[in-house]
Design an enzyme around this catalytic site. Sequence first.
Site, PDB file in Angstrom:
ATOM      1  CG  HIS A  92      -1.957  -0.986   1.336  1.00 18.74           C
ATOM      2  ND1 HIS A  92      -2.052  -1.905   2.357  1.00 18.74           N
ATOM      3  CD2 HIS A  92      -3.016  -1.213   0.528  1.00 18.74           C
ATOM      4  CE1 HIS A  92      -3.125  -2.670   2.158  1.00 18.74           C
ATOM      5  NE2 HIS A  92      -3.721  -2.272   1.055  1.00 18.74           N
ATOM      6  CB  CYS A 142      -2.633  -2.192   8.822  1.00 25.40           C
ATOM      7  SG  CYS A 142      -1.185  -1.937   7.873  1.00 25.40           S
TER       8      CYS A 142
HETATM    9  C1  CIR Z   1      -3.510  -8.021   3.342  1.00 21.64           C
HETATM   10  O1  CIR Z   1      -2.712  -8.458   2.526  1.00 21.64           O
HETATM   11  O2  CIR Z   1      -4.558  -7.495   3.016  1.00 21.64           O
HETATM   12  C2  CIR Z   1      -3.161  -8.166   4.804  1.00 21.64           C
HETATM   13  N1  CIR Z   1      -2.483  -9.410   5.013  1.00 21.64           N
HETATM   14  C3  CIR Z   1      -2.311  -7.014   5.268  1.00 21.64           C
HETATM   15  C4  CIR Z   1      -3.024  -5.707   5.186  1.00 21.64           C
HETATM   16  C5  CIR Z   1      -2.210  -4.591   5.731  1.00 21.64           C
HETATM   17  N2  CIR Z   1      -2.938  -3.371   5.698  1.00 21.64           N
HETATM   18  C6  CIR Z   1      -2.388  -2.202   5.455  1.00 21.64           C
HETATM   19  O3  CIR Z   1      -1.210  -2.115   5.119  1.00 21.64           O
HETATM   20  N3  CIR Z   1      -3.172  -1.137   5.496  1.00 21.64           N
END
Ligand code: CIR
Length: 253
Positions: free
Chosen positions: A160, A247
């Site tokens: 992201h 996150c």
């Molecule tokens: C994903 O790949 O969606 C989750 N394992 C990690 C999400 C992390 N979120 C973020 O960086 N905002």
Amino acid sequence: MTTAFVRSVSTAINECELTHMDREPVDLDNARAQHAAYVDALSDLGCEIHRLPALDHQPDAVFVEDTAVVVPELAVLTNPGAASRRGEVDTVGEVLSAHRKVVRLDDSGTLEGGDVLRIDRRVYVGLSTRSCEQGIGQLRAFLEPLGYDVVTVRHRDALHLKTACTYLGDGVLLLNPEWVDIEDFDGLEPLECDPDEAFACNAIRIGDKVLFPAEFTRTQERIEARGFAVHPVSASELAKAEGGLTCSSIIID
Ligand code: CIR
């Protein structure tokens, strides 16, 4: 009052989505202990904590940031690019509706909150495997009438936008120059992570402190040398699920 919305680590965390990382076992107890310390830190820094209902059948449910983009006037529920994550959104909408008017992206485009970096009235949005032009366009259609300027940013090799950079306040952008270009951020002063700490750019400014992953001590020194007070928390376990500090919460004023 600043409120932080959080959700517990799912018992299914080991089935999480992974994009740029190889799978490594996540120790659920350690992940939960580190998450509890993170929530305590948010509370210590002045946030009122609001716990979203647990979703143990959704492996990535702890990463609530991706499900909504909240500005003072509105909460925009997202359509996550990872299809496995779409079942996380409804409960966030129900809870946020007590705080904001809630609108929702439709499924003609995808967007995740991790790609959205807001600095006052400017909203930078990363074009990524999770957030596409159509999703960004829908966000723009909601926010521009409210006076926000929505700017698309290209980043490389990061999940992201906020994996690659976050705003420390006082005009300073913490960034990994391998993944994002400072020229895309009008007038901001760059503060680069240590070259050996690629994942050290996901920090949260709350009040006069920077909540920061304790593992990245060299970058911490750089942030402190620039004049910021750092509040370190361990984030190593959920990092194996490709999650950083931003996150795991949605923070609203
Ligand atoms: C994903 O790949 O969606 C989750 N394992 C990690 C999400 C992390 N979120 C973020 O960086 N905002």
